[in-house]
Design a protein around this motif. Structure first.
Motif, short mmCIF file in Angstrom:
data_model
loop_
_atom_site.label_atom_id
_atom_site.label_comp_id
_atom_site.label_asym_id
_atom_site.label_seq_id
_atom_site.Cartn_x
_atom_site.Cartn_y
_atom_site.Cartn_z
N LEU A 79 0.81 -1.21 0.00
CA LEU A 79 0.00 0.00 0.00
C LEU A 79 0.85 1.27 0.00
O LEU A 79 0.36 2.34 -0.35
N GLY A 80 2.09 1.17 0.43
CA GLY A 80 2.94 2.34 0.48
C GLY A 80 2.58 3.31 1.59
O GLY A 80 2.79 4.52 1.47
N SER A 81 2.05 2.79 2.70
CA SER A 81 1.72 3.65 3.84
C SER A 81 1.87 2.86 5.13
O SER A 81 1.76 1.63 5.13
N ALA A 107 4.56 6.68 1.19
CA ALA A 107 5.51 6.69 0.09
C ALA A 107 4.86 7.45 -1.07
O ALA A 107 3.66 7.75 -1.03
N PRO A 108 5.62 7.81 -2.11
CA PRO A 108 4.99 8.41 -3.28
C PRO A 108 3.85 7.53 -3.80
O PRO A 108 4.02 6.33 -3.99
N TYR A 109 2.68 8.12 -3.95
CA TYR A 109 1.46 7.44 -4.40
C TYR A 109 1.01 6.34 -3.43
O TYR A 109 0.31 5.40 -3.81
N GLY A 110 1.42 6.48 -2.17
CA GLY A 110 0.97 5.55 -1.14
C GLY A 110 -0.46 5.81 -0.74
O GLY A 110 -0.96 6.94 -0.82
N PHE A 172 -10.50 7.70 3.39
CA PHE A 172 -9.21 7.28 2.82
C PHE A 172 -8.29 8.48 2.73
O PHE A 172 -8.73 9.63 2.79
N GLN A 173 -6.99 8.19 2.57
CA GLN A 173 -5.99 9.21 2.28
C GLN A 173 -5.02 8.65 1.24
O GLN A 173 -4.56 7.51 1.37
N PHE A 174 -4.70 9.46 0.22
CA PHE A 174 -3.84 9.02 -0.88
C PHE A 174 -2.80 10.09 -1.17
O PHE A 174 -3.14 11.27 -1.34
N ASN A 175 -1.54 9.70 -1.18
CA ASN A 175 -0.46 10.62 -1.51
C ASN A 175 -0.37 10.74 -3.03
O ASN A 175 0.16 9.86 -3.70
N SER A 176 -0.90 11.82 -3.56
CA SER A 176 -0.95 11.99 -5.01
C SER A 176 0.32 12.64 -5.56
O SER A 176 0.40 12.93 -6.75
N ASN A 180 7.69 11.56 -0.57
CA ASN A 180 7.13 11.02 0.67
C ASN A 180 6.32 12.09 1.39
O ASN A 180 6.64 13.29 1.32
N ALA A 181 5.27 11.68 2.08
CA ALA A 181 4.42 12.61 2.83
C ALA A 181 4.10 12.03 4.19
O ALA A 181 4.20 10.82 4.41
#
Length: 231
Positions: A79-81, A107-110, A172-176, A180-181
């Motif tokens: 998932l990258g999170s 992570a990027p796009y996590g 939900f939350q998505f790093n667009s 990294n965020a």
């Protein structure tokens, strides 16, 4: 007034409903604190936890303390999170206080996938990216209302922005972004719980009958079987 129903019964009904609604949330503390302990001999049972007796000098400042939330977490997963939740199990002094805190690393796009907190409203603060140079970040967040209309409320958050997820609603939350965020979230329960929708539906133990899910999602049974294998 309902026809044929005495006024005092209506009053009692209203009071009963009010009390039942109030009991659905963490109870308000009736003392300064009630630090959680696993030692049943040292205190009383309050809100699902035994409490240390402060008169016996069993409580210390460390019961209200946690260190290390500034450290970036590992996001090398599908998932990258990664969510780091500080609830009553991590900070014993949170018992009966009705709050908890989470750090969410992306992570990027996590993605922090669609989920609910059955016992807590969440407020999320976007605090930017964790890189050596860039100090900005972007999160796409949102929640969906209940089945009356299933409305989606969504927003793009930048560093310093705040968003609220009401109790019990899918969100939900998505790093667009491509960096990294990280975000911090406060929750209105000492133990808000989490139900990740995909994990619960496709990864239950034992598995839900594929025919049930195929009909519910209007998908071929083979697709359901494949999804259950993934979870």
């Amino acid at each position: 007034m309902m026809k044929g129903v005495p006024r005092y019964l209506v009053t009692l009904l209203v009071l009963a409903l009010a009390c039942s609604l109030a009991s659905a949330y963490d109870p308000s503390p009736l003392q300064d604190f009630c630090v959680s302990t696993n030692d049943s001999a040292s205190g009383v049972f309050v809100n699902g936890k035994f409490c240390k007796d402060p008169k016996l000098m069993l409580v210390s400042a460390n019961d209200f303390f946690f260190s290390g939330l500034n450290i970036p977490r590992d996001t090398s997963n599908p998932l990258g999170s990664t969510v780091t939740l500080l609830n009553v199990d991590k900070i014993l002094g949170l018992n009966t206080l009705g709050i908890s805190l989470a750090r969410i690393d992306f992570a990027p796009y996590g993605l922090n996938p669609p989920h609910i907190h059955p016992r807590g409203t969440e407020i999320l603060v976007g605090v930017g990216v964790i890189t050596l140079v860039v100090l900005e970040g972007t999160l796409l967040v949102g929640f969906v209302t209940s089945n009356t209309d299933n409305s989606l409320f969504t927003k793009v958050l930048n560093a310093g922005d705040v968003f609220v997820f009401p109790i019990g609603l899918i969100h939900f939350q998505f790093n667009s972004g491509h960096t990294n965020a990280v975000a911090f979230a406060g929750l209105s329960s000492q133990n808000p719980g989490v139900i990740t929708i995909a994990n619960a539906v496709f990864g239950s133990n034992p598995p839900i009958n594929p025919d049930v899910l195929a009909k519910a999602f209007q998908l071929d049974r083979n697709v359901i079987n494949d999804l259950q294998k993934k979870f």
